[in-house]
Structure formats: C-alpha cells, structure tokens
Design a protein around this motif. Structure first.
Motif: not given
Length: 228
Positions: A113-114, A117-118, A120
């Motif tokens: 998930a981390a 996010r980075r 995106r």
C-alpha cells in the motif's frame, strides 16, 4: 483492484502469500523463476512486484536490474539478507522497498500500500486536455468535444500519453516502451495499427490529420488545432 506479481520459487510460501494478498484485496498472480518474471512484466506490467531474491535460475538482484531496464513498476524485494550493505545494494539497484524473511501477509500488504501510494501520480497530473480532447486517467474516460470516445485499453493509454505531451514529437521507441512496455528493438506494426484506429475514432486520417501527425522515421506528434 491493484495487481501484484509475486516471484517466489517455494510452493508453500508462494501459495500462502497469494492467499494473504488476495484477502487484502490485491489481484495476485505468481511465477517461480526470474525468466518467467521478466516475461510477465514485458507482456503486461502489474501495479507492483514482490520479488524473492533466492531464485533457482537467476539471482534476484540481477532480475531486479533487468526489470528496471524494462519498466518502472514498484518492486518490493523479499530477502533473507539483512546486512546494511545488502539493503543499500538493493535500493541502489532499483528496489522501492524490502522485507526481510520471514514476514507476515499483513506486513507485506502494508508495504505494498505504501509503495503504491508513492508511485501514484499527483492529482494535478491525472487529467489532461488538448484542444477538444479531454482525458481523465482516474475514470479512464476520453472525450472529444464533450462526446465520450469508445477506446480500447491501449488506445486510451496511447491517447493519454500523447495528450499529456502536446506539440512534442514522441519517438516510436518511447511509445512502445511507455505505453506497451516493450523492450528496445521490438518495433513491429503494433503502434501503426493503434494510431490508425485512434485516428478513425478522432474523425481524422493519415492523409488529413487533425491531432495525430506522423513525423516520418521518428514518431508521432499531437497538435492542437488552431494553436500557434
């Protein structure tokens, strides 16, 4: 749902990780060798890769290095090597994150998930327009003068890439690498066919271009009609 390619040669671990990631909402598929992993990311780039370094055919760090020559997919390296030198080497070779074995499915899901996010793009970079064409990456909708264009996945990706770079000549090599994720040297008729289809849907042709202009021997340029 995000897609994840798991590269792991241990059958038991592979099955457990696939089940765990599926439970956390990831569409997960797996391979057991480095060659298979490279073939998969060449054919269809996933949203992220979880790469075990102890593979039977190619060292995982070498697989990581070759992946970076193909695409910029986020990669989490799963390793038993936990020295500072090993971790620094992984990050320098292009890993976005790492996990030291053993780890839980919950821990891996959180790391995924981390990195997603980075990776995106920023919200300001998710919508583009060029003349009467508008493209929204989040909804994957393209419109011409307010009318939605019925595009295939590749047609949409090609149009979005060009609309985001108006007036710039984009080489065939760049388009094949960035839109199709093909390695250098794979220049076949794929691009020409999709440009032809896209032109028809934009109401133009190669002999009477409006937006899509071919620069012979180089690539494609998207022009905005009436722009200086």
């Amino acid at each position: 749902m995000p897609s994840v390619l798991l590269v792991e040669d241990d059958d038991a671990i592979r099955g457990a990780v696939v089940r765990a990631l599926n439970d956390f909402g990831y569409v997960t598929y797996s391979v057991s060798t480095g060659f298979d992993a490279l073939r998969e990311v060449t054919r269809a780039v996933p949203d992220a890769v979880v790469l075990d370094l102890g593979l039977p055919d190619i060292d995982g760090v070498e697989v990581l290095r070759m992946m970076r020559g193909i695409c910029d997919v986020p990669v989490i390296a799963a390793t038993a090597r936990d020295t500072e030198a090993d971790i620094i080497r992984l990050l320098r070779e292009g890993a976005d994150d790492y996990l030291v074995k053993p780890f839980s499915g919950e821990h891996l899901a959180a790391r995924l998930a981390a990195v997603l996010r980075r990776s995106r793009p920023k919200a300001a970079e998710r919508a583009f327009s060029a003349g009467a064409i508008t493209v929204d990456l989040d909804s994957r909708q393209a419109r011409l003068a307010g009318t939605e264009l019925k595009l295939t996945r590749r047609e949409f990706d090609l149009l979005a890439y060009l609309v985001a770079r108006p007036h710039k000549v984009i080489s065939r090599e760049e388009l094949l690498a960035e839109v199709w994720r093909l390695p250098p040297g794979r220049d076949d008729q794929t691009l020409d066919v999709h440009v032809s289809w896209l032109r028809r849907k934009l109401g133009e042709s190669a002999s009477a271009p409006v937006y899509l202009h071919t620069v012979r021997g180089v690539g494609i340029r998207l022009e905005i009609p009436g722009a200086p």
